[in-house]
Design a protein around this motif. Structure first.
Motif, PDB file in Angstrom:
ATOM      1  N   ALA A 147       5.025  12.016   1.548  1.00 28.59           N
ATOM      2  CA  ALA A 147       5.184  12.141   2.493  1.00 28.59           C
ATOM      3  C   ALA A 147       5.556  11.505   3.677  1.00 28.59           C
ATOM      4  CB  ALA A 147       5.554  13.810   2.915  1.00 28.59           C
ATOM      5  N   LEU A 148       3.971  11.015   3.740  1.00 26.02           N
ATOM      6  CA  LEU A 148       3.346  10.198   5.677  1.00 26.02           C
ATOM      7  C   LEU A 148       3.678   8.656   5.006  1.00 26.02           C
ATOM      8  CD1 LEU A 148       1.609   9.940   7.689  1.00 26.02           C
ATOM      9  CD2 LEU A 148      -0.338   9.977   6.236  1.00 26.02           C
ATOM     10  N   GLU A 182       5.879   7.527   3.095  1.00 21.86           N
ATOM     11  CA  GLU A 182       7.531   7.655   3.183  1.00 21.86           C
ATOM     12  C   GLU A 182       8.292   7.217   4.799  1.00 21.86           C
ATOM     13  OE1 GLU A 182       8.905  10.770   0.779  1.00 21.86           O
ATOM     14  OE2 GLU A 182       8.789  10.442  -1.542  1.00 21.86           O
ATOM     15  N   LYS A 183       7.354   7.345   5.267  1.00 19.82           N
ATOM     16  CA  LYS A 183       8.187   7.019   7.084  1.00 19.82           C
ATOM     17  C   LYS A 183       8.179   6.022   7.175  1.00 19.82           C
ATOM     18  CE  LYS A 183       7.141  12.948   7.901  1.00 19.82           C
ATOM     19  NZ  LYS A 183       5.799  13.631   8.918  1.00 19.82           N
ATOM     20  N   LEU A 184       7.308   5.250   7.066  1.00 21.53           N
ATOM     21  CA  LEU A 184       6.693   4.576   6.962  1.00 21.53           C
ATOM     22  C   LEU A 184       7.975   2.303   6.833  1.00 21.53           C
ATOM     23  CD1 LEU A 184       3.516   3.752   6.424  1.00 21.53           C
ATOM     24  CD2 LEU A 184       4.333   4.475   8.682  1.00 21.53           C
ATOM     25  N   ASP A 185       8.802   3.140   6.034  1.00 19.37           N
ATOM     26  CA  ASP A 185      10.019   2.312   5.762  1.00 19.37           C
ATOM     27  C   ASP A 185       9.303   1.122   5.377  1.00 19.37           C
ATOM     28  OD1 ASP A 185      12.638   1.917   5.381  1.00 19.37           O
ATOM     29  OD2 ASP A 185      12.451   0.788   7.153  1.00 19.37           O
ATOM     30  N   ASN A 204      -3.967  10.360  10.179  1.00 18.29           N
ATOM     31  CA  ASN A 204      -3.589  11.609   9.615  1.00 18.29           C
ATOM     32  C   ASN A 204      -4.270  12.455   8.274  1.00 18.29           C
ATOM     33  OD1 ASN A 204      -0.378  11.927  10.582  1.00 18.29           O
ATOM     34  ND2 ASN A 204      -0.872  10.052   9.976  1.00 18.29           N
TER      35      ASN A 204
END
Length: 324
Positions: free
Chosen positions: A68-69, A71-74, A117
């Motif tokens: 999930a972490l 995937e936020k970085l595109d 994180n």
């Protein structure tokens, strides 16, 4: 209990609908080809290139949170999975547009996000799979599937007759093409594990086909004058209980893996589920009726007269003997 669902003395006339099955298979193959050339496959990192980062977490890794972490970085296609110990994590993401500099920048973004994180995480190694390596992997994958199909042709040809070998290869090519169409329409990640799944499907489908072919050969020795469509129906029905039981038990295990095994193996298990269904279909409606189109004759087994002593009357004439 499941065995009772398919009685041993079934008389299903499969060959009566073989023309309909041919049409359905042809339409599916054409649709698969159209999807492949228009939509293509969702190629994974193995085939399009990308970066690999190995990390070590201070505690057993939470794969879901890491995915999930990232995937936020595109970054496009991202794969996160454990390897070795529960604290060892392998991260892979596809090649970024913009060349080598863009790829290095993406790696730095990933490393910074992980270190920010996840307290105590350490980066063990980073590597990059370039276009040359990925193209070699794609070539080797295609070669592996092609050689396996060719080996099947040789094996069946020597064990049975050339009609059986050609029929088995037609069924296997049918299964592979429809599997490619399946991945084209679903856009599931197509990587090296899917190549492994396709090779497994080839083996499974071949096993089903050989079981039916073995009974066809046995029945041709017993019923020399029986029309071939009727004989093939009898052979399929003789093995139907075994085919259904094998497919059902395999599908139960695969569905459990698909729903509870996590996203890492979801593509592989989806390919296997599709392969079991389409492989069972092709062994009945493709590999078997193709023998009729190839004009298989019982004279191919005349050399096996020694096996027919129990099938002859006092004058040496072959007679019908009930199937075991």
């Amino acid at each position: 209990m499941l065995l009772k669902l398919i009685p041993d003395n079934t008389h299903i006339p499969f060959m009566k609908i073989r023309s309909f099955a041919y049409v359905v298979s042809l339409l599916l193959i054409l649709a698969s080809a159209a999807l492949f050339f228009s939509r293509g496959l969702n190629l994974g990192i193995d085939f399009i290139g990308g970066s690999t980062i190995e990390i070590l977490t201070p505690e057993p890794a939470n794969i879901g949170n890491i995915r999930a972490l990232l995937e936020k970085l595109d970054l496009g296609d991202v794969s996160v999975q454990e390897f070795g110990e529960p604290r060892d994590v392998l991260i892979r993401f596809q090649e970024q547009p913009g060349g080598e500099e863009a790829q290095k920048e993406a790696q730095i973004r990933v490393e910074n996000a992980l270190q920010t994180n996840i307290e105590g995480v350490s980066i063990r190694s980073t590597s990059f799979i370039g276009p040359k390596v990925s193209s070699e992997l794609a070539r080797d994958g295609i070669l592996a599937v092609s050689l396996s199909v060719a080996a099947v042709l040789v094996y069946i040809w020597f064990r049975f007759e050339w009609q059986f070998g050609l029929g088995a290869v037609i069924a296997l090519v049918h299964d592979v093409l429809l599997t490619v169409g399946f991945f084209s329409i679903t856009q599931l990640d197509f990587n090296l594990s899917i190549i492994a799944a396709i090779l497994t499907i080839v083996g499974y489908s071949l096993n089903d086909t050989v079981v039916v072919y073995d009974r066809v050969r046995e029945n041709m020795r017993k019923y020399r004058k029986m029309p071939l469509p009727e004989l093939i129906d009898r052979s399929i029905n003789d093995t139907l209980s075994r085919t259904v039981m094998t497919s059902l038990t395999t599908l139960i295990a695969l569905f459990a893996l698909y729903f509870f095994g996590g996203p890492v193996i979801q593509g592989f298990t989806a390919a296997m589920i599709w392969g079991i269904v389409i492989g069972t279909y092709s062994s009945i409606f493709i590999a078997s009726p193709v023998l009729i189109l190839l004009h298989l004759r019982s004279t191919a087994f005349i050399g096996d007269e020694k096996d027919q002593d129990s099938d002859q009357d006092g004058d040496g004439n072959l007679t019908k003997v009930p199937a075991p």
